[in-house]
Design an enzyme around this catalytic site. Structure first.
Site, PDB file in Angstrom:
ATOM      1  N   TYR A 151       0.841  -1.206   0.000  1.00 12.52           N
ATOM      2  CA  TYR A 151       0.000   0.000   0.000  1.00 12.52           C
ATOM      3  C   TYR A 151       0.878   1.258   0.000  1.00 12.52           C
ATOM      4  CZ  TYR A 151      -3.522   3.403   1.430  1.00 12.52           C
ATOM      5  OH  TYR A 151      -4.349   4.506   1.484  1.00 12.52           O
ATOM      6  N   LYS A 155       1.166   4.346  -2.788  1.00 14.07           N
ATOM      7  CA  LYS A 155       0.908   5.758  -2.495  1.00 14.07           C
ATOM      8  C   LYS A 155       2.169   6.601  -2.704  1.00 14.07           C
ATOM      9  CE  LYS A 155      -3.476   5.489  -1.681  1.00 14.07           C
ATOM     10  NZ  LYS A 155      -4.465   6.166  -2.550  1.00 14.07           N
TER      11      LYS A 155
HETATM   12  P1  NAD Z   1     -13.822   3.358   0.677  1.00  9.92           P
HETATM   13  O1  NAD Z   1     -13.551   1.893   0.537  1.00  9.92           O
HETATM   14  O2  NAD Z   1     -14.798   3.844   1.691  1.00  9.92           O
HETATM   15  O3  NAD Z   1     -14.215   3.957  -0.748  1.00  9.92           O
HETATM   16  C1  NAD Z   1     -13.484   3.627  -1.908  1.00  9.92           C
HETATM   17  C2  NAD Z   1     -14.410   3.739  -3.116  1.00  9.92           C
HETATM   18  O4  NAD Z   1     -13.612   3.430  -4.285  1.00  9.92           O
HETATM   19  C3  NAD Z   1     -15.571   2.732  -3.088  1.00  9.92           C
HETATM   20  O5  NAD Z   1     -16.785   3.380  -3.440  1.00  9.92           O
HETATM   21  C4  NAD Z   1     -15.168   1.692  -4.129  1.00  9.92           C
HETATM   22  O6  NAD Z   1     -16.290   1.085  -4.790  1.00  9.92           O
HETATM   23  C5  NAD Z   1     -14.350   2.537  -5.099  1.00  9.92           C
HETATM   24  N1  NAD Z   1     -13.424   1.719  -5.889  1.00  9.92           N
HETATM   25  C6  NAD Z   1     -12.561   0.771  -5.427  1.00  9.92           C
HETATM   26  N2  NAD Z   1     -11.924   0.188  -6.461  1.00  9.92           N
HETATM   27  C7  NAD Z   1     -12.393   0.786  -7.590  1.00  9.92           C
HETATM   28  C8  NAD Z   1     -12.130   0.603  -8.972  1.00  9.92           C
HETATM   29  N3  NAD Z   1     -11.277  -0.351  -9.412  1.00  9.92           N
HETATM   30  N4  NAD Z   1     -12.776   1.387  -9.861  1.00  9.92           N
HETATM   31  C9  NAD Z   1     -13.684   2.323  -9.436  1.00  9.92           C
HETATM   32  N5  NAD Z   1     -13.978   2.528  -8.136  1.00  9.92           N
HETATM   33  C10 NAD Z   1     -13.343   1.762  -7.228  1.00  9.92           C
HETATM   34  O7  NAD Z   1     -12.362   3.983   0.943  1.00  9.92           O
HETATM   35  P2  NAD Z   1     -11.840   5.397   1.545  1.00  9.92           P
HETATM   36  O8  NAD Z   1     -11.321   5.135   2.902  1.00  9.92           O
HETATM   37  O9  NAD Z   1     -12.839   6.471   1.323  1.00  9.92           O
HETATM   38  O10 NAD Z   1     -10.565   5.607   0.599  1.00  9.92           O
HETATM   39  C11 NAD Z   1     -10.593   6.476  -0.523  1.00  9.92           C
HETATM   40  C12 NAD Z   1      -9.162   6.862  -0.875  1.00  9.92           C
HETATM   41  O11 NAD Z   1      -8.544   7.435   0.273  1.00  9.92           O
HETATM   42  C13 NAD Z   1      -8.267   5.701  -1.312  1.00  9.92           C
HETATM   43  O12 NAD Z   1      -7.439   6.120  -2.392  1.00  9.92           O
HETATM   44  C14 NAD Z   1      -7.407   5.436  -0.083  1.00  9.92           C
HETATM   45  O13 NAD Z   1      -6.151   4.885  -0.406  1.00  9.92           O
HETATM   46  C15 NAD Z   1      -7.282   6.839   0.474  1.00  9.92           C
HETATM   47  N6  NAD Z   1      -6.937   6.889   1.887  1.00  9.92           N
HETATM   48  C16 NAD Z   1      -7.790   6.372   2.826  1.00  9.92           C
HETATM   49  C17 NAD Z   1      -7.426   6.446   4.166  1.00  9.92           C
HETATM   50  C18 NAD Z   1      -8.319   5.907   5.265  1.00  9.92           C
HETATM   51  O14 NAD Z   1      -7.839   5.772   6.404  1.00  9.92           O
HETATM   52  N7  NAD Z   1      -9.584   5.629   5.002  1.00  9.92           N
HETATM   53  C19 NAD Z   1      -6.206   7.044   4.553  1.00  9.92           C
HETATM   54  C20 NAD Z   1      -5.384   7.544   3.565  1.00  9.92           C
HETATM   55  C21 NAD Z   1      -5.747   7.469   2.235  1.00  9.92           C
END
Ligand code: NAD
Length: 255
Positions: A151, A155
């Site tokens: 991961y 990133k």
């Molecule tokens: P989440 O799982 O709640 O939402 C992710 C969304 O992306 C979902 O609606 C899913 O259907 C969609 N998705 C996944 N794979 C896909 C694909 N191949 N094509 C189209 N859509 C797709 O996740 P989140 O926590 O809101 O994370 C969103 C972003 O934030 C990600 O890039 C993640 O790496 C980043 N992020 C999250 C966190 C955290 O702690 N939640 C921290 C840092 C970064």
């Protein structure tokens, strides 16, 4: 642009990948509340309800992305000003724990997904007077987190891609930035906690590890994305804005 409310997006057209859940959904809703017309590309767009325009697309499939971006631009009236590359998936473990198939899958979604969507959107963004791309990166890009080798590598690539794209497109008037969330309270983290032996204890331990004693909210990350996407950030490009409750910048609290 109002001096008291600088983040206005009236009349702008925005596309958010992964906008049906978590950070992406909070962002899509905030952009719409600030005046933008917003389309969402998601594997499962059912969470993106009106006024959001939900479109089913898979960022790991080039044809699906090209069709999805074309459909979004069409439904947005033929224009695009803002692209939020947010769709991403997680991976847990050390470098020994993930096999090649897992590496290819996560890099395909998290890194190539952003490159593909940008490639499909750039010809439209070039015609905008307020073009902005915001990528959802992570503090994992620079923090050296344990148990997050794959991961973090994905990133790290998103951070480098952001900086390189900012350089490539600056003279075209297209700004490219990223946000680096810390652990954010989204369905993703909910799924990780649900898999723990004692989810409540795990959640309390997670909160206690944060400098502020709580997780970042999806809305707080969305606010940073909306700022970077807005004309208020017209001179901001090639930056990574941390929204991490102080996780990277602060020293650990004394015991
Ligand atoms: P989440 O799982 O709640 O939402 C992710 C969304 O992306 C979902 O609606 C899913 O259907 C969609 N998705 C996944 N794979 C896909 C694909 N191949 N094509 C189209 N859509 C797709 O996740 P989140 O926590 O809101 O994370 C969103 C972003 O934030 C990600 O890039 C993640 O790496 C980043 N992020 C999250 C966190 C955290 O702690 N939640 C921290 C840092 C970064």
């Amino acid at each position: 642009m109002s001096e008291t409310d600088p983040i206005r997006l009236d009349g702008l057209k925005a596309l958010v990948t992964g906008g049906a859940s978590g950070i992406g959904h909070a962002t899509a809703c905030l952009l719409a509340a600030r005046g933008a017309d917003v389309a969402v590309l998601d594997l499962d767009p059912s969470g993106a309800r009106a006024p959001l325009l939900g479109i089913k697309a898979d960022v790991s499939d080039d044809a699906s992305v090209r069709e999805g971006v074309a459909a979004a631009v069409d439904r947005l009236g033929g224009r695009l000003d803002i692209l939020v590359n947010n769709a991403g998936i997680g991976a847990v473990g050390t470098v020994e724990d993930n096999d090649d198939a897992q590496w290819h899958r996560v890099l395909d979604v998290n890194v190539l997904g952003m490159a593909r969507t940008s490639r499909a959107a750039l010809p439209r963004l070039r015609r905008s007077a307020h073009a902005a791309i915001v990528n959802t990166c992570s503090i994992a890009a620079t923090a050296g987190l344990p148990q997050r080798a794959l991961y973090s590598a994905s990133k790290g690539a998103v951070l480098s891609l952001t900086l390189a794209m900012a350089a490539d497109h600056v003279r075209e008037g297209i700004r490219v930035n990223c946000v680096n969330p810390g652990t954010a309270d989204t369905p993703w983290v909910g799924r990780l906690l649900a898999a723990a032996d004692d989810p409540e204890a795990e959640r309390a331990a997670l909160d206690a590890r944060q400098p502020m004693g709580r997780l970042v909210t999806a809305g707080e990350v969305a606010a940073a994305i909306a700022y970077l996407a807005s004309p208020a950030a017209a001179s901001v490009t090639g930056t990574a804005l941390a929204v991490d409750g102080g996780m990277q910048g602060l020293r650990p609290r004394p015991a």
